[in-house]
Design a protein around this motif. Structure first.
Motif, PDB file in Angstrom:
ATOM      1  N   GLN A 105      34.305  16.083  39.184  1.00 48.48           N
ATOM      2  CA  GLN A 105      33.567  16.931  38.253  1.00 48.48           C
ATOM      3  C   GLN A 105      33.955  16.541  36.828  1.00 48.48           C
ATOM      4  N   TRP A 107      32.916  17.640  32.606  1.00 49.12           N
ATOM      5  CA  TRP A 107      32.199  18.570  31.746  1.00 49.12           C
ATOM      6  C   TRP A 107      32.609  18.343  30.301  1.00 49.12           C
ATOM      7  N   HIS A 112      34.665  23.992  28.282  1.00 47.16           N
ATOM      8  CA  HIS A 112      35.893  24.036  29.082  1.00 47.16           C
ATOM      9  C   HIS A 112      36.400  25.460  29.283  1.00 47.16           C
ATOM     10  N   HIS A 117      31.008  28.810  33.071  1.00 47.58           N
ATOM     11  CA  HIS A 117      31.180  27.425  33.489  1.00 47.58           C
ATOM     12  C   HIS A 117      32.435  27.276  34.344  1.00 47.58           C
ATOM     13  N   ARG A 118      33.498  27.995  33.984  1.00 49.64           N
ATOM     14  CA  ARG A 118      34.725  27.965  34.782  1.00 49.64           C
ATOM     15  C   ARG A 118      34.457  28.499  36.188  1.00 49.64           C
ATOM     16  N   ARG A 121      32.473  25.793  38.097  1.00 47.47           N
ATOM     17  CA  ARG A 121      33.346  24.686  38.521  1.00 47.47           C
ATOM     18  C   ARG A 121      34.212  25.111  39.705  1.00 47.47           C
ATOM     19  N   ILE A 124      32.084  25.210  42.923  1.00 48.56           N
ATOM     20  CA  ILE A 124      31.830  23.859  43.426  1.00 48.56           C
ATOM     21  C   ILE A 124      33.084  23.311  44.106  1.00 48.56           C
ATOM     22  N   TYR A 125      34.227  23.504  43.483  1.00 49.56           N
ATOM     23  CA  TYR A 125      35.479  23.023  44.082  1.00 49.56           C
ATOM     24  C   TYR A 125      35.744  23.736  45.408  1.00 49.56           C
TER      25      TYR A 125
END
Length: 144
Positions: A105, A107, A112, A117-118, A121, A124-125
Motif C-alpha cells: 500500500q 499513499w 497519512h 484514510h487510516r 488502510r 485493506i490490511y
C-alpha cells in the motif's frame, strides 16, 4: 485452483500432469498489475499453446471460469483462499516454481493522518495482510 469435483485433481501436483491440463491464462495489460505480466510470462514459457483454454483479464475472472469448467487457474494463494468456498473450488499448490506476489500500500503524505484514510488502510490490511485462513473465517462469521 480447479472446481471441486475436477476429474484429475489428484494428479495436478505432478508437473507433467499439470502442464497437460487446459489452463486459464490471466493476460497482461498496460493498465493491470505487474504480477499479471510475470505470471503470464512464466506460464507461457512452460505451457503448450494448445493447453490454454481461455485468456481473461483478471484473477477474479479466472476463478469464476475455473469454478465452471475443468480448466486450471493459477492465481495468488491469498486470493484463492478468499474465494475457495464461495465458488466451490479446490486449491492446490502449483507444481511449478512461480514468483511470489508482493502487494504493498502507498499513499500521499497529506492523507497519512486522515482518520478515514487510516481506517481504509487498516481495513485493506485486515482483509489482505497476515494469515488469510483466520481472517476469512472471521469475515464469514461477521457477515453470517
Amino acid at each position: 485452483m480447479v472446481r471441486k469435483g475436477h476429474p484429475r485433481i489428484r494428479n495436478l501436483s505432478d508437473p507433467e500432469a499439470f502442464l497437460r491440463e487446459r489452463h486459464i491464462m490471466v493476460t497482461f495489460s498496460n493498465t493491470g498489475h505487474a504480477v499479471h505480466q510475470v505470471l503470464e510470462q512464466v506460464l507461457t514459457s512452460k505451457l503448450d499453446k494448445d493447453h490454454v483454454q481461455v485468456r481473461v483479464p483478471s484473477f477474479v475472472t479466472a476463478a469464476f471460469v475455473a469454478s465452471r469448467t475443468d480448466a486450471v487457474a493459477s492465481i495468488p494463494a491469498r486470493f484463492a483462499e478468499y474465494v475457495v468456498d464461495d465458488l466451490q473450488l479446490a486449491v492446490f499448490r502449483t507444481p511449478l516454481n512461480l514468483p511470489r506476489v508482493e502487494i504493498s500500500q502507498f499513499w500521499h503524505e497529506r492523507v497519512h493522518a486522515d482518520r478515514g484514510h487510516r481506517w481504509f488502510r487498516a481495513a485493506i490490511y485486515e482483509l489482505f495482510g497476515g494469515s488469510r485462513a483466520a481472517e476469512v473465517s472471521e469475515l464469514k462469521s461477521r457477515t453470517a
